[in-house]
Design a protein around this motif. Sequence first.
Motif, PDB file in Angstrom:
ATOM      1  N   ARG A 192       0.984  -0.939   0.087  1.00  0.00           N
ATOM      2  CA  ARG A 192      -0.195  -0.126   0.174  1.00  0.00           C
ATOM      3  C   ARG A 192       1.000   1.524   0.507  1.00  0.00           C
ATOM      4  O   ARG A 192       0.361   2.036  -0.981  1.00  0.00           O
ATOM      5  N   PHE A 193       1.677   1.142   0.714  1.00  0.00           N
ATOM      6  CA  PHE A 193       2.957   1.818   1.161  1.00  0.00           C
ATOM      7  C   PHE A 193       3.010   2.689  -0.368  1.00  0.00           C
ATOM      8  O   PHE A 193       3.826   4.381  -0.819  1.00  0.00           O
ATOM      9  N   GLY A 194       3.629   1.854  -1.716  1.00  0.00           N
ATOM     10  CA  GLY A 194       4.263   1.433  -2.728  1.00  0.00           C
ATOM     11  C   GLY A 194       2.902   2.337  -3.564  1.00  0.00           C
ATOM     12  O   GLY A 194       3.198   2.051  -5.020  1.00  0.00           O
ATOM     13  N   GLY A 195       1.709   1.947  -2.811  1.00  0.00           N
ATOM     14  CA  GLY A 195       0.731   2.549  -3.903  1.00  0.00           C
ATOM     15  C   GLY A 195       0.446   1.657  -4.983  1.00  0.00           C
ATOM     16  O   GLY A 195      -0.392   1.532  -5.574  1.00  0.00           O
TER      17      GLY A 195
END
Lengths: 247, 230, 294
Positions: free
Chosen positions: A100-103
């Motif tokens: 999620r942090f990496g999109g």
Amino acid sequence: MLSVRGLTKRFGEFTAVDDLSFNVEQGQVYGFLGQNGAGKSTTIRMLLSLIRPTAGEINFFGQSLFTHRKEILSQIGAIVEKPDLYKYLSAMEHLNLFARFGGHRPDPKKHVLLLEKVGLAQRANSRVGTYSQGMRQRLALACALVNDPSLLILDEPTNGLDPQGIADMRQLIRSLCKEQGKTVLVSSHLLSEIEMIADRVLIIHKGKKVAEESMDSLTEKASQLKLQALPEKRYVLEAYFLSLTSQ
Amino acid sequence: MLRLFWICVLLLGSGWKVNAAIDPATLLAGVKKKYDLVRDYTASAQLKTNVLFIKAPLSQVTVYYKRPDQLKIKNQKGISFVPKGTVNINLNNVLGLRNFEAIAAGTYQVDGVTCEIIKIFPLNDEEDITRATLYVDPTRLLVLKSIISTRESGTYQIAMQYGAYASWGLPDRVLVEFNTREFKLPKGTTLDYDNGSSKVDAPKGPQKGKVEILYRTYTINQGVADAIFR
Amino acid sequence: MFGAILYTELFKIFRRPRTYISFGAIAVIVLLVQFALRVNGTEFIRFFTDSQADTFEIPESQILNGYFVCVAILHLILIHVPLLVALIAGDMIAGEAQTGTLRMLAAQPASRTTLLLAKFSASTIYVILLLLWMALFALGGSLLLFGQEDLVVFRETDLHIISQQDVLWRFIAAFIYAALALTMIAALALLLSVFAENALGPIVATVCIVIVFTILQQLKVPVFEQTINPWSFTTHMLGWKGFFYVEKTSEGVTINGSVENPMALVRSGAILIGYTFLFVLVAERVYRKKDILC
């Protein structure tokens, strides 16, 4: 892939990194060596935008890190020093979180494969608090890989691993490079490990670059240092490193 | 005897002229006869509290009365702080006194009606009422105003207006005025939010409070259970 | 990107056992207060009404209703909730710095501003959920246990009776206002968290700041009343109580839907928002330029 020019970091009067320049080419395993306090971690933190350089330029993929941070970091996976993960989360939850942090949307199937690759599939749903240091190191590598980066920056990735784990990590890094075309910048205090996996090596001392060589060239230079007394080839790097940093 | 002496001194000293034409005892007997028509009642009313330190909504109350002196005000809905002396809106507390001295003290206009002033002094020291002044409409035999001093609850001034139930001696509107004590909690107890309103200096010491009861309907002499008053 | 990071921050908060200590503590405290008032509620009310016991019939059993108990609970515990908020918000940056996960987060593509705002938003959501939990127990539970009636609110100098039809919106407004006040505490804790590399520091510092300003407020001495207190956030944090101070007509009858001096509430709310904005802004500025060395 990565170009560093005149990179400098001062903390007050102390210069941690002094006018450092180097290039990392695509598909290379690039070894980054230095004694404790030489400036390795500070350099890696600057490459990951954790620390603001006092001077210098950092370019990834032909773009400046200072102006294209988001695009650049989305293509980089990293382990910075001892990876302290969230003890109350499981390995799968870590991968979901970093995806999620990496999109990206978490992909459980892909994550299971990744955990198999680093040897953690059996403990995928256990809390990290119950992991050994070696298992945490493996999970940190899986987190670094979860968004399929083209460049890996690994700071002491074999820390806490047992001999089998070190061998597995070595093999994994080589395969990432050879089979998937990833570029790896790896720092380690285990010089023999760097010697076995690196295509090119950068040695810094007191914040300054003292050598940047391909492993082949380094072997040749080491032999010129009349290191014949050393019984094994794997000690070449250690001998060369000591000859440079003890001056 | 001492009390009678002081009453005489008071009356002579104040220069009041006793109206020889009015016999207070007869007038009170007439009033009492009228009030005695009511054995009990249940009344639906609206109660309005106007006390400096109380902010209360209008409340709908039911007033229960049973002869000789039982009176209860119950909220139909909601909460209201009813002054203890409001029980004296039931004039039987005064008219029911057995041993008292009544003195006519002249006349006074109440709501445009010339009323006879009757001062009543209970002679029994055990009575809660220590003194009462009634302003009586001699024509309709109704008490329009009373000032009642009690040992327990201080002095209450009660003004009454009559309408549909005047023939029963029951008012449509009662306004009770009474003395209040200062309301104050120790500082820091409630850790109030300072919205600036407390900076407006409130008068210190005892103040007058008012309670107004507006009666809508009475149900008279239909019986009221004793349990209501417990 | 912001939404994904906010999701992960909330996920982390609610996967952490520590988070539930706050929810558990609130439930236990509320239940204890409810039990105490069930047993000794009349004595509690007499403490407030004692001075008027000779003048008025005090309807103690009616006063002791669900709304009154809820206000009593809020009086007792809202002043301590900043500690529970600081436990989470103070840990947001400093806690991650302490455990070493901050550098992993900061090396992600999301900007530091996004990360900080996501952390602040997650703290705010935590505050709101904590208050909803409190509302469930303190209001819902009290109404269930004590029933509905008009609400009597005691101030140092007066008492307000609010009809029950006019009460519920006041609780909603009070909870929203409390959320505003506690969000400001979250912003303060987050700001202090940016400077620290140990979670305990910002948590303790936040609580100490709240205690110091509360003491200055309670001292009620002119030197602080005229200088610090009008601008102290602890003064304005009590604004939730303002929704229970009702206006009356010249005849002393309360006006349904009214609030005594609403402009004071607006001003207090604006000051709290101002502080929140300021704390988040400074935190963002500092964090954006901060070297992450731990």
